[in-house]
Design an enzyme around this catalytic site. Structure first.
Site, PDB file in Angstrom:
ATOM      1  N   ALA A  83      24.322  55.500  44.992  1.00  0.00           N
ATOM      2  CA  ALA A  83      25.067  54.675  45.959  1.00  0.00           C
ATOM      3  C   ALA A  83      25.656  53.450  45.283  1.00  0.00           C
ATOM      4  O   ALA A  83      24.978  52.765  44.521  1.00  0.00           O
ATOM      5  CB  ALA A  83      24.139  54.252  47.097  1.00  0.00           C
ATOM      6  N   GLY A  84      26.904  53.190  45.548  1.00  0.00           N
ATOM      7  CA  GLY A  84      27.531  52.016  44.942  1.00  0.00           C
ATOM      8  C   GLY A  84      28.790  51.622  45.683  1.00  0.00           C
ATOM      9  O   GLY A  84      29.438  52.450  46.329  1.00  0.00           O
ATOM     10  N   TYR A 147      30.581  43.959  39.718  1.00  0.00           N
ATOM     11  CA  TYR A 147      30.320  45.392  39.491  1.00  0.00           C
ATOM     12  C   TYR A 147      29.852  45.635  38.051  1.00  0.00           C
ATOM     13  O   TYR A 147      28.893  46.378  37.805  1.00  0.00           O
ATOM     14  CB  TYR A 147      31.605  46.155  39.788  1.00  0.00           C
ATOM     15  CG  TYR A 147      31.494  47.652  39.803  1.00  0.00           C
ATOM     16  CD1 TYR A 147      31.116  48.339  40.960  1.00  0.00           C
ATOM     17  CD2 TYR A 147      31.795  48.402  38.673  1.00  0.00           C
ATOM     18  CE1 TYR A 147      31.055  49.725  40.970  1.00  0.00           C
ATOM     19  CE2 TYR A 147      31.729  49.786  38.682  1.00  0.00           C
ATOM     20  CZ  TYR A 147      31.361  50.445  39.839  1.00  0.00           C
ATOM     21  OH  TYR A 147      31.288  51.818  39.847  1.00  0.00           O
ATOM     22  N   GLY A 178      33.182  57.529  33.794  1.00  0.00           N
ATOM     23  CA  GLY A 178      34.446  56.806  33.673  1.00  0.00           C
ATOM     24  C   GLY A 178      35.132  56.802  35.022  1.00  0.00           C
ATOM     25  O   GLY A 178      34.466  56.797  36.065  1.00  0.00           O
TER      26      GLY A 178
HETATM   27  N1  CAA Z   1      43.878  42.422  31.853  1.00  0.00           N
HETATM   28  C1  CAA Z   1      44.509  41.234  31.765  1.00  0.00           C
HETATM   29  N2  CAA Z   1      45.156  40.667  32.779  1.00  0.00           N
HETATM   30  C2  CAA Z   1      45.183  41.342  33.929  1.00  0.00           C
HETATM   31  C3  CAA Z   1      44.548  42.590  34.094  1.00  0.00           C
HETATM   32  C4  CAA Z   1      43.894  43.132  32.995  1.00  0.00           C
HETATM   33  N3  CAA Z   1      43.284  44.307  33.070  1.00  0.00           N
HETATM   34  N4  CAA Z   1      44.744  43.001  35.357  1.00  0.00           N
HETATM   35  C5  CAA Z   1      45.472  42.047  35.975  1.00  0.00           C
HETATM   36  N5  CAA Z   1      45.739  41.057  35.109  1.00  0.00           N
HETATM   37  C6  CAA Z   1      46.504  39.854  35.354  1.00  0.00           C
HETATM   38  C7  CAA Z   1      47.832  40.171  36.029  1.00  0.00           C
HETATM   39  O1  CAA Z   1      48.786  40.514  35.039  1.00  0.00           O
HETATM   40  C8  CAA Z   1      48.143  38.874  36.715  1.00  0.00           C
HETATM   41  O2  CAA Z   1      48.627  37.951  35.786  1.00  0.00           O
HETATM   42  P1  CAA Z   1      49.812  36.934  36.181  1.00  0.00           P
HETATM   43  O3  CAA Z   1      49.287  36.169  37.361  1.00  0.00           O
HETATM   44  O4  CAA Z   1      49.969  36.119  34.954  1.00  0.00           O
HETATM   45  O5  CAA Z   1      50.957  37.805  36.498  1.00  0.00           O
HETATM   46  C9  CAA Z   1      46.765  38.360  37.126  1.00  0.00           C
HETATM   47  O6  CAA Z   1      45.836  39.041  36.313  1.00  0.00           O
HETATM   48  C10 CAA Z   1      46.473  38.641  38.583  1.00  0.00           C
HETATM   49  O7  CAA Z   1      46.636  40.036  38.781  1.00  0.00           O
HETATM   50  P2  CAA Z   1      46.784  40.643  40.240  1.00  0.00           P
HETATM   51  O8  CAA Z   1      48.022  40.157  40.884  1.00  0.00           O
HETATM   52  O9  CAA Z   1      46.584  42.131  40.154  1.00  0.00           O
HETATM   53  O10 CAA Z   1      45.554  39.903  40.947  1.00  0.00           O
HETATM   54  P3  CAA Z   1      44.789  40.270  42.242  1.00  0.00           P
HETATM   55  O11 CAA Z   1      43.837  39.187  42.476  1.00  0.00           O
HETATM   56  O12 CAA Z   1      45.708  40.680  43.354  1.00  0.00           O
HETATM   57  O13 CAA Z   1      43.972  41.604  41.851  1.00  0.00           O
HETATM   58  C11 CAA Z   1      42.329  42.851  40.801  1.00  0.00           C
HETATM   59  C12 CAA Z   1      43.151  41.598  40.757  1.00  0.00           C
HETATM   60  C13 CAA Z   1      41.514  42.931  42.111  1.00  0.00           C
HETATM   61  C14 CAA Z   1      41.372  42.820  39.640  1.00  0.00           C
HETATM   62  C15 CAA Z   1      43.257  44.090  40.729  1.00  0.00           C
HETATM   63  O14 CAA Z   1      44.053  43.968  39.562  1.00  0.00           O
HETATM   64  C16 CAA Z   1      42.450  45.384  40.661  1.00  0.00           C
HETATM   65  O15 CAA Z   1      42.036  45.916  41.674  1.00  0.00           O
HETATM   66  N6  CAA Z   1      42.239  45.908  39.459  1.00  0.00           N
HETATM   67  C17 CAA Z   1      41.467  47.139  39.258  1.00  0.00           C
HETATM   68  C18 CAA Z   1      40.034  46.840  39.009  1.00  0.00           C
HETATM   69  C19 CAA Z   1      39.325  48.125  38.701  1.00  0.00           C
HETATM   70  O16 CAA Z   1      39.639  48.818  37.734  1.00  0.00           O
HETATM   71  N7  CAA Z   1      38.356  48.487  39.511  1.00  0.00           N
HETATM   72  C20 CAA Z   1      37.682  49.714  39.308  1.00  0.00           C
HETATM   73  C21 CAA Z   1      37.338  50.306  40.637  1.00  0.00           C
HETATM   74  S1  CAA Z   1      36.689  51.950  40.464  1.00  0.00           S
HETATM   75  C22 CAA Z   1      35.188  51.750  39.820  1.00  0.00           C
HETATM   76  O17 CAA Z   1      34.706  50.674  39.643  1.00  0.00           O
HETATM   77  C23 CAA Z   1      34.460  53.013  39.495  1.00  0.00           C
HETATM   78  C24 CAA Z   1      33.957  53.004  38.115  1.00  0.00           C
HETATM   79  O18 CAA Z   1      32.763  52.890  37.907  1.00  0.00           O
HETATM   80  C25 CAA Z   1      34.895  53.225  37.013  1.00  0.00           C
END
Ligand code: CAA
Length: 240
Positions: A83-84, A147, A178
């Protein structure tokens, strides 16, 4: 008698596939779920797997749930802490509730359910525990300090408990999936997800079955020399 396997978050996503795979491997599977009654009922009707509703972040609810499972089905010999939840956001935007929810659900649940099943496993001189970690607990991920901390904690928890279980025939391992094609991953903004997929050498998202097959191996009776390990199933995204 078939061994009893409890899978948390076991009615949807990766967990549902783990439940099905363990059932196919001859286990008596019970699946715990938190809130989605409709999905749980459909899953149970389709598979014949008994489902139990309790919140894995609550020790008291886990205690009651495990007591019911033991009374109605039998002692848990195989535990899959799957669960997560995610509450993604940069630290800047992450409030304390987003931190607590993820730590309590993803990591606190491992304490709760291991604590409540370990004694029975010790007495029976057999146990298989698999904790589902994440590539993001190994490598970190932008927007996931909660997380990544919880999943990284799972990997440490696993290695520590493996040492306690070893002399009682209990193995404790982790799987670090992954990016797997589930609702959780589909919630990632599409442009972000495309960039992530581009960095996966195998060139695709994982499937729930990719993870479930690992669980079947780590919970098999003859996997008794494998303990304290982390099996990365991530298409080569992070080689650890
Ligand atoms: N590296 C560097 N900079 C990043 C970045 C990254 N990976 N992602 C976003 N940024 C930067 C953007 O370029 C932006 O920069 P500027 O303001 O200079 O343009 C800034 O960060 C803000 O980005 P967002 O507008 O996207 O910001 P937000 O607050 O709306 O959202 C976030 C941020 C929630 C992290 C969104 O980018 C997101 O959902 N990312 C995905 C996170 C992710 O991979 N989650 C995994 C879920 S699945 C899981 O967890 C299962 C598992 O086990 C694998």
């Amino acid at each position: 008698m078939a061994r009893v396997a409890l899978v948390t978050g076991g009615t949807r996503g990766i967990g549902a596939e783990i439940s099905r795979a363990l059932q196919a491997a001859g286990r008596t599977v019970v699946a715990a779920y938190a809130g989605n009654d409709k999905a749980a009922a459909e899953f149970s009707n389709e598979t014949g797997i008994k489902v139990y509703k309790f919140d894995v972040s609550s020790f008291d609810q886990c205690k009651e749930g495990v007591q019911r499972i033991v009374a109605e089905v039998g002692p848990v010999e195989i535990l899959v802490n799957n669960a997560g939840i995610t509450r993604d956001g940069t630290l800047q935007k992450m409030d304390r509730d987003m931190w607590d929810a993820v730590i309590d659900t993803n990591l606190g649940s491992c304490y709760n359910l291991c604590k409540l099943t370990f004694q029975d496993m010790r007495e029976r001189k057999f146990g298989r525990i698999v904790n589902i970690g994440s590539v993001n607990g190994q490598a970190g991920q932008y927007g996931q300090v909660n997380y990544a901390a919880a999943k990284s904690g799972i990997h440490g928890f696993t290695k520590a408990l493996a040492q306690e279980g070893a002399k009682f025939g209990i193995t404790v391992n982790a799987i670090a999936p992954g990016y797997v094609d589930t609702e959780m991953v589909r919630a990632v903004p599409p442009d972000v997800l495309q960039k992530i997929i581009a960095r996966i050498p195998v060139g695709r998202l994982g499937t729930p079955g990719d993870i479930a097959r690992g669980v079947v191996f780590l919970t098999s009776d003859d996997s008794d020399f494998v303990t304290g390990s982390t099996l990365s199933i991530n298409g080569g995204q992070h080689m650890y």
